[in-house]
Design a protein around this motif. Structure first.
Motif, PDB file in Angstrom:
ATOM      1  N   ALA A 141       0.942  -1.351  -0.019  1.00  0.00           N
ATOM      2  CA  ALA A 141      -0.051   0.070  -0.009  1.00  0.00           C
ATOM      3  C   ALA A 141       1.029   1.298  -0.095  1.00  0.00           C
ATOM      4  O   ALA A 141       0.377   2.352  -0.075  1.00  0.00           O
ATOM      5  N   SER A 142       2.161   1.162  -0.142  1.00  0.00           N
ATOM      6  CA  SER A 142       3.122   2.450  -0.176  1.00  0.00           C
ATOM      7  C   SER A 142       2.724   3.173  -1.524  1.00  0.00           C
ATOM      8  O   SER A 142       2.563   2.353  -2.490  1.00  0.00           O
ATOM      9  N   PRO A 143       3.038   4.346  -1.276  1.00  0.00           N
ATOM     10  CA  PRO A 143       3.036   5.220  -2.559  1.00  0.00           C
ATOM     11  C   PRO A 143       3.737   4.659  -3.587  1.00  0.00           C
ATOM     12  O   PRO A 143       3.366   4.637  -4.896  1.00  0.00           O
TER      13      PRO A 143
ATOM     14  N   GLN B 119       2.275   3.545  -7.390  1.00  0.00           N
ATOM     15  CA  GLN B 119       2.823   4.188  -8.395  1.00  0.00           C
ATOM     16  C   GLN B 119       3.088   3.058  -9.509  1.00  0.00           C
ATOM     17  O   GLN B 119       2.741   3.380 -10.523  1.00  0.00           O
ATOM     18  N   GLU B 120       4.142   2.261  -9.006  1.00  0.00           N
ATOM     19  CA  GLU B 120       4.486   1.288 -10.176  1.00  0.00           C
ATOM     20  C   GLU B 120       3.550   0.404 -10.575  1.00  0.00           C
ATOM     21  O   GLU B 120       3.262   0.151 -11.813  1.00  0.00           O
ATOM     22  N   LEU B 121       2.411  -0.131  -9.863  1.00  0.00           N
ATOM     23  CA  LEU B 121       1.285  -0.866 -10.410  1.00  0.00           C
ATOM     24  C   LEU B 121       0.672  -0.255 -11.378  1.00  0.00           C
ATOM     25  O   LEU B 121       0.056  -0.762 -12.475  1.00  0.00           O
ATOM     26  N   SER B 122       0.315   1.280 -11.028  1.00  0.00           N
ATOM     27  CA  SER B 122      -0.674   1.984 -11.896  1.00  0.00           C
ATOM     28  C   SER B 122      -0.082   2.046 -13.145  1.00  0.00           C
ATOM     29  O   SER B 122      -0.624   1.877 -14.312  1.00  0.00           O
TER      30      SER B 122
ATOM     31  N   ASP C 208      -9.621  -1.964  -3.454  1.00  0.00           N
ATOM     32  CA  ASP C 208     -10.381  -0.433  -3.300  1.00  0.00           C
ATOM     33  C   ASP C 208      -9.189   0.487  -3.052  1.00  0.00           C
ATOM     34  O   ASP C 208      -9.280   1.572  -3.784  1.00  0.00           O
ATOM     35  N   LYS C 209      -7.881   0.157  -2.613  1.00  0.00           N
ATOM     36  CA  LYS C 209      -6.757   1.013  -2.351  1.00  0.00           C
ATOM     37  C   LYS C 209      -6.142   1.311  -3.831  1.00  0.00           C
ATOM     38  O   LYS C 209      -5.825   2.568  -4.080  1.00  0.00           O
TER      39      LYS C 209
END
Length: 858
Positions: free
Chosen positions: A644-646, A650-653, A678-679
């Motif tokens: 859940a870290s930024p 970011q990498e996943l998105s 959801d996150k």
């Protein structure tokens, strides 16, 4: 009951003799032939055939071919043996006339005569059965013609015809003293009814579709056609209402409408008329029907589909049923399932151990115990003068046990007793001070007297009693009825709150008008009954009679629950292994099988056979990647602490956005949990990535409890003219990760984010791992823990590539997938083609380029 076992072995057929509806692939030919040998030799087979290779159809054709040849062999050999026995008897009698030792000669003749009589009796039973089947088909044909000519009259719930009350049975199978021939039966079970429905669809394409006697078994929830019963929704309440209506038919054959309205009691069930049930049974055996079609036929003809399926069980050759009806001994006994000499096939068995543990786990809470105490006490006080001393003692013992269990759940002031604890069964009985009560004898009393049903009937009557008014003071019975109503409403509200807690906000976004319609009170308000607490109580007490080492009791005073956990499923599966002729365990992802063999099959190692097959797709049809670094070259590690870290979000998105640019059709992304989904969705929305993705693909996300409708919308978005496809965010272990297919454009890419390990801190999992370490040696618990994760991953991977012409890419997003130990547990058809992104020049950009090249070549 008689069953003949041939003395001659059957020869294995050639691939073309199995009645396969298509040209079989090499692995399908091999599977059918090796399955045939397992059934003929009476072995236990573990078969792994990758998802999408036609495994279920292959199993069906292989087993039905063996059954057809077995039945032919039975008839031929029986006739030959009868003829041989007659000749031998005649020869012995001829020799006896000239024999010097008359006694020895007569003894031989007598033995041979008994053998001949035994064979002739078996032949007579077989002939009788075949004659019954001929008559059954004639009746089914006649009934079908009659149904076409005229629509059946809607059967009134208030019908009082004398024939309606005859031949109705309770939920216990009828025992017949008449001897009959019992054919070998095939019990084919799978996880869901939708999977069993697919088997019916494929069966119709085979030569066996017109001849095999096939029946689908289900619960009242799937098969009941009585509106009074179906309106109750909950399975427990449906069962109780159906049994109550059956018992009323016997005790009160023709209750007047006035008396029913006065008491609120349920009427007799008109759908159980003997003629209609028998006609529906004949129809079901004459042509394969899936569970929905069987229920539809029952509604059309006015017969009970549930009891028709049970009535058809004895004559059926192929019985399709869900896990719970086969794997639970109590369910088999209630339905009258006899496994002696039968074939048992367990399909989709990758989670067989977990399924056994879940089916035999029992939980009861404080509210149910309190209701049970009040209901049993009320029943005892009302009928106390009618009970014998012995029966009164048993009822008092039951009340005492309930009180002791309630005391065990009382948090109190002591912080030690307030914490959740894991106990052995005998430790709970000792703490509760009822160790000296014979629970087996007590449970036998409850079963013999149908105690649960009697208490439930009395409690329902109490709840219907009018409440005391100001002018009429409350009596003891009315006071108890108020308590029962309060406890029932508390239980119902608790269950409703649980369901509402699981719903997502988008499901609750109704308009004001819709809300007003939903909140509009019914015209005739009525008390919503909660399921009886007596059956769950007795089920929990039954677990206390099992082997103390096989399970544990989780006592949680804060949650107010007592939960039995099955740790060793071997005893629960032993009856199936002992009684069945052969057992087949099949699935798409069975490996590793070591823990399955060690936990279930240690008693039959000499019968065990393992077979593993490759996928049918060409070598270049699947391109799997292990992606260890994201587009920004950050190391991907989606564990609970970091996912859940930024940086990880970011990498996943960016990965999702980039892959959606080069993958055509549908992309399915599996995430570890609904909470994490959801996150991820919120991050996509806030970062603007969602808008960029939706320019190319329509985005969908799975919601807990939704599946079929979501999949339909997803498919329509992909097939829409000018569409760039769709992205579906799903959850590992959700409905979309098992049992549903993403063939062709529905799944051109499957993305698995992280390793979905279950919560290691869960008391149930910790106890199971500890038990495995003690039983199988150190490290067995960790192996089990890792296997839970990898089997879930393998199920997700298997959703794509569903046939020989299909193709897809697979992306495993986590640097831990590069570990050799993890790689070994991936399907072989995936692991041998793995491309590690960290080893590719250009990092993730090269993954994207190689993906584009893969699809361009298609």
């Amino acid at each position: 009951m008689a069953q003949y076992t041939p003395h001659q072995p059957l020869a294995t057929p050639t691939a073309q003799e199995f009645g396969f509806p298509y040209t079989p692939y090499g692995i399908q030919e091999q599977l059918m032939q090796e399955l045939f040998q397992v059934l003929e030799k009476g072995q236990v087979g573990i078969f792994e055939s990758p998802t999408g290779t036609g495994k279920s159809l292959t199993l069906t054709c292989g087993s039905l071919t063996w059954l057809a040849r077995h039945e032919e062999m039975v008839r031929a050999e029986m006739l030959a043996r009868i003829g041989g026995a007659k000749l031998e008897l005649a020869e012995l009698e001829k020799q006896g006339e000239q024999a010097q030792d008359w006694l020895e000669s007569q003894a031989k003749s007598r033995t041979q005569r008994e053998e001949l009589h035994k064979l002739q009796h078996m032949q007579q039973l077989l002939d009788k059965q075949e004659q019954q089947l001929v008559e059954m088909r004639k009746r089914a044909k006649s009934f079908k013609k009659q149904s076409r000519k005229q629509r059946p009259v809607e059967t009134s719930q208030e019908s009082n015809s004398d024939t309606d009350s005859e031949h109705e049975t309770a939920d216990e199978p009828e025992e017949t003293s008449e001897d009959y021939y019992r054919p070998v039966q095939i019990f084919f079970c799978s996880r869901t009814h939708s999977q069993l429905t697919q088997i019916i669809s494929e069966l119709r394409k085979t030569p066996y579709g017109q001849s095999v006697r096939c029946i689908s078994l289900g619960s009242r929830q799937q098969l009941c056609v009585n509106s009074q019963v179906r309106s109750l929704k909950q399975v427990a309440l449906m069962n109780e209402r159906c049994l109550d209506m059956a018992s009323k038919s016997k005790s009160q054959p023709n209750p007047s409408k006035k008396s029913r309205l006065a008491t609120g009691a349920s009427s007799r069930c008109p759908f159980k008329a003997a003629f209609l049930v028998d006609s529906l049974r004949d129809l079901a055996l004459s042509e394969p029907l899936d569970i929905e079609e069987l229920a539809g036929q029952g509604a059309a003809c006015g017969g009970c589909s549930y009891y028709a399926s049970r009535s058809a069980l004895e004559q059926a050759q192929l019985i399709l049923l869900p896990y719970q009806l086969l794997l639970q001994k109590s369910a088999r006994q209630q339905l009258g399932i006899k496994l002696k000499g039968s074939i048992v096939i367990v399909d989709e068995a990758h989670n067989l151990l977990d399924t056994l543990a879940q089916l035999h786990g029992v939980e009861i809470n404080r509210q149910r115990l309190e209701r049970a105490r009040v209901e049993i006490s009320s029943y005892k006080e009302h009928f106390q003068k009618r009970f014998s001393t012995k029966n009164l003692l048993k009822i008092n013992q039951l009340i005492y046990i309930v009180r002791r269990l309630l005391k065990a759940l009382d948090p109190g002031d002591n912080t030690q007793t307030n914490c959740s604890r894991m106990l052995r069964t005998y430790e709970l009985t000792a703490e509760g001070d009822f160790f000296n009560i014979d629970l087996c004898e007590l449970l036998d009393f409850c079963a013999r007297t149908r105690f649960a049903r009697k208490v439930q009937g009395h409690a329902a009557k109490m709840q219907r009693e009018p409440q005391p008014s100001e002018n009429r003071p409350p009596t003891l019975s009315s006071a108890r009825s108020l308590i029962l109503q309060r406890l029932a409403s508390e239980q119902t509200e608790k269950e409703k709150t649980k369901k509402q807690g699981k719903r997502k906000l988008e499901e609750m976004d109704d308009t004001v008008e819709e809300r007003q319609e939903k909140e509009e009170p019914p015209k005739e308000p009525h008390l919503e009954l909660a399921p009886s607490p007596i059956r769950p109580l007795l089920a929990f007490l039954e677990t206390l009679t099992s082997n103390a080492e096989d399970g544990r009791i989780l006592l949680d005073p804060q949650q107010g629950t007592l939960k039995y956990l099955l740790l060793d499923p071997a005893e629960q599966f032993a009856d199936i292994l002992d009684e069945a002729r052969a057992v087949v365990i099949a699935g798409g992802t069975m490996q590793p099988t070591q823990e399955l063999k060690e936990q279930l099959f240690t008693s039959c190692k000499d019968r065990l056979v393992e077979r593993f097959y490759n996928h049918v797709v060409p070598e270049d049809a699947v391109l799997p990647f292990v992606v260890s670094n994201g587009p920004n070259r950050a190391l991907l590690r989606f564990n609970f602490a970091q996912r859940a870290s930024p940086e990880m979000l970011q990498e996943l998105s960016m990965i999702l956005q980039n892959l959606c640019q080069v993958v055509p059709g549908g992309v399915v992304c599996f995430l570890p949990s609904y909470e994490y989904l959801d996150k991820v969705y919120d991050y996509l929305e806030q970062s603007g990535t969602l808008e960029r993705i939706t320019r190319r693909k329509t985005l969908f996300r799975e919601v807990s409890g939704s599946a079929e409708q979501l999949l339909e919308k997803y498919a329509l978005a992909i097939k829409a003219a000018g569409s760039g496809g769709a992205l579906l965010l799903s959850v590992v272990g959700g409905k979309l990760s098992e049992g549903l297919n993403f063939a062709d454009d529905l799944g051109r890419a499957v993305i698995v984010v992280g390793l979905p390990y279950p919560n290691r801190q869960a008391p149930e999992l910790q106890q199971r791992m500890r038990h495995l370490d003690e039983k199988l040696g150190p490290g067995s618990g960790n192996e089990f823990y890792e296997n839970l994760c990898m089997k879930a991953v393998n199920q997700c991977i298997g959703r794509a590539v569903r046939h020989i012409k299909d193709y897809a890419c697979v992306y495993l997003l986590d640097e831990r997938y590069a570990n050799a130990g993890i790689r070994r547990k991936l399907p072989e058809w995936i692991s041998r083609h793995i491309v590690e992104a960290s080893a590719v020049k250009g990092g993730f950009g090269a993954v994207q380029a190689r993906t584009a090249k893969f699809f361009k070549s298609r």
